[in-house]
Each structure stands twice: as structure tokens, then as C-alpha cells.
Design an enzyme around this catalytic site. Structure first.
Site, short mmCIF file in Angstrom:
data_model
loop_
_atom_site.label_atom_id
_atom_site.label_comp_id
_atom_site.label_asym_id
_atom_site.label_seq_id
_atom_site.Cartn_x
_atom_site.Cartn_y
_atom_site.Cartn_z
N GLU A 43 0.85 0.13 2.67
CA GLU A 43 1.32 -1.26 2.82
C GLU A 43 0.35 -2.17 2.11
OE1 GLU A 43 1.43 -2.76 6.69
OE2 GLU A 43 0.53 -4.91 5.57
N ARG A 47 -2.10 -10.16 -1.46
CA ARG A 47 -2.85 -11.08 -1.52
C ARG A 47 -3.85 -11.30 -2.68
NH1 ARG A 47 -5.28 -8.42 4.40
NH2 ARG A 47 -3.66 -7.93 5.38
N LYS A 131 5.14 -5.67 14.05
CA LYS A 131 3.62 -5.19 13.75
C LYS A 131 2.97 -5.91 15.04
CE LYS A 131 0.17 -6.87 10.18
NZ LYS A 131 -0.31 -7.23 9.52
C1 3PG Z 1 -3.49 -6.57 7.78
O1 3PG Z 1 -3.39 -7.15 7.06
O2 3PG Z 1 -3.02 -5.41 8.41
C2 3PG Z 1 -4.90 -6.67 8.26
O3 3PG Z 1 -5.86 -7.14 7.78
C3 3PG Z 1 -5.49 -5.92 8.45
O4 3PG Z 1 -6.42 -5.46 9.42
P1 3PG Z 1 -8.36 -4.53 8.99
O5 3PG Z 1 -8.30 -4.90 7.55
O6 3PG Z 1 -8.70 -5.08 10.13
O7 3PG Z 1 -7.37 -3.23 9.04
#
Ligand code: 3PG
Length: 209
Positions: A43, A47, A131
Site C-alpha cells: 500500500e 502522502r 479498513k
Molecule cells: C496508515 O496510513 O494506515 C497508517 O499511517 C499506518 O499506521 P502505522 O504507521 O501506525 O502503522
């Protein structure tokens, strides 16, 4: 888009690696390193300014990986990600407009939800794969476990604050298909090109299922 395909997305790997690339030249090696460790999907979050180019590069050069776009927050980003070659879409939340745009791409997608009402709103559209974000901050394993009896058709990919150590408690829930997390691809490993570390972190997740 078939809802079955979105549900299938949750069965590809115990962990969906959430990847942030700062430069496009990190994209292909990080995808290959994850695949080498046995994680067959990525994924790639929208960003950073290079994210769409990174998706394009992985789609073209790493066919063994299913490449998806994360942090899809607008209808335009859904379209752009699909055009760049994304094979699935993940959003942190879900408005009716965003849901419609993701569905219109024809790709499998995981809309973000964090409450019962949000999950019900997505379910009303006929979509059962979601999600759960931000997982730890939104009530974690206890909250998600409470949803199983009232929303038995929904399958979640909890993401946000999950680690290798906490993943098993989520994966033990009946309504969880897989978890998401960024711990497989630490920023410093990508910056220094430590692909062996990414492969090792990916390989460590095989024991989760
Ligand atoms: C996401 O975009 O799903 C989160 O930023 C991932 O979360 P994490 O960095 O706490 O694993």
C-alpha cells in the site's frame, strides 16, 4: 468493482505494508524487498509528491507485487491512483463522494471506518471489506471484537499503531482479515537503502498466520 475482490484483498497477506516513499528511486527496491520477504502486496501512500510516480514504477517493474494506493482522501486521488496503475485503493475515512469515486475505478478498495455508524454507512452501499483506522486510538482489539456480533458480515483490516507484537491479537478476531502497518518499512531503512532489513521485517510476518 466486485465486493468479492475487496474481500479477497484481506486474504493476500496477514499484513498489508503501509509504505511512504520520499524519493521515487526507493519504490522498486522496497517493493522487491517486501516480495522477497514473502509479502506480495504494497500500500503506497499518497502522502509525498512522488507517490504516483512510485506506483507507476512498481506497477511497471515489480509485477509479482500487487500495488495499491493508500491515503486516498479525494475522488481525484482515486482516479489518479487508478490511472497510475494502482490495483487497489485504501482510504483513511469514507464520505459518500469518496466511496463512489473509489467504486467507479472498478478496483477493489478498503474504505476507512472507525465507528459503528461509519461501518454501517459503508455496509449500506453493499461493501463489506473495510479498513479500521486509526485502530489503536479508536479502541483497538476490544472495540473491534465488540463489532463482530453486531456487524457479522464486515471484515476489517485494522491499521494505525499496530506492531509485530500486537498484530496477533487483532488477527485472532473473527472479523479481521489482515492488519496494516508501516513497521515493515521504517523511514530510515528506506533512506539508507537497507533492503535486507525490509526483507527481514517482511519475513517475520509470515509467522503471523
Ligand atoms: C496508515 O496510513 O494506515 C497508517 O499511517 C499506518 O499506521 P502505522 O504507521 O501506525 O502503522
Amino acid at each position: 468493482m466486485s465486493d468479492l475482490a475487496s474481500t479477497d484483498l484481506l486474504a493476500l497477506s496477514p499484513v498489508i505494508p503501509v509504505v511512504v516513499v520520499e524519493t521515487v528511486d526507493q519504490a522498486v527496491p522496497v517493493a522487491r524487498a517486501l516480495a522477497e520477504g514473502g509479502v506480495p502486496l504494497v500500500e503506497l501512500t499518497l502522502r509525498t509528491p512522488v507517490a504516483l510516480d512510485a506506483i507507476r514504477a512498481i506497477a511497471a517493474e515489480v509485477p509479482e507485487v500487487v500495488i495499491g494506493a493508500g491515503t486516498v482522501t479525494t475522488p481525484e486521488l482515486a482516479k489518479e491512483a487508478a490511472a497510475a496503475g494502482a490495483q487497489f485503493l485504501v482510504s483513511p475515512g469514507a464520505t459518500p463522494t469518496l466511496l463512489g469515486a473509489m467504486r467507479d475505478t472498478g478496483l477493489p478498495f478498503l474504505p476507512g471506518t472507525a465507528t459503528v455508524s461509519e461501518a454501517l454507512a459503508v455496509l449500506e452501499t453493499g461493501h463489506t471489506a473495510m479498513k479500521f483506522f486509526p485502530a489503536e486510538a479508536s479502541g483497538g482489539v476490544k472495540f473491534l471484537g465488540s463489532l463482530a456480533s453486531v456487524l457479522p458480515d464486515v471484515r476489517f483490516c485494522p491499521t494505525g499503531g499496530i506492531s509485530l507484537a500486537t498484530a496477533p491479537s487483532y488477527l485472532g478476531l473473527h472479523n479481521v482479515g489482515c492488519v496494516g502497518g508501516s513497521w515493515l518499512t521504517p523511514a530510515e531503512a528506506l533512506a539508507s537503502g537497507d533492503w535486507d532489513r525490509v526483507t527481514a521485517l517482511a519475513a517475520a510476518t509470515a509467522a503471523l498466520r
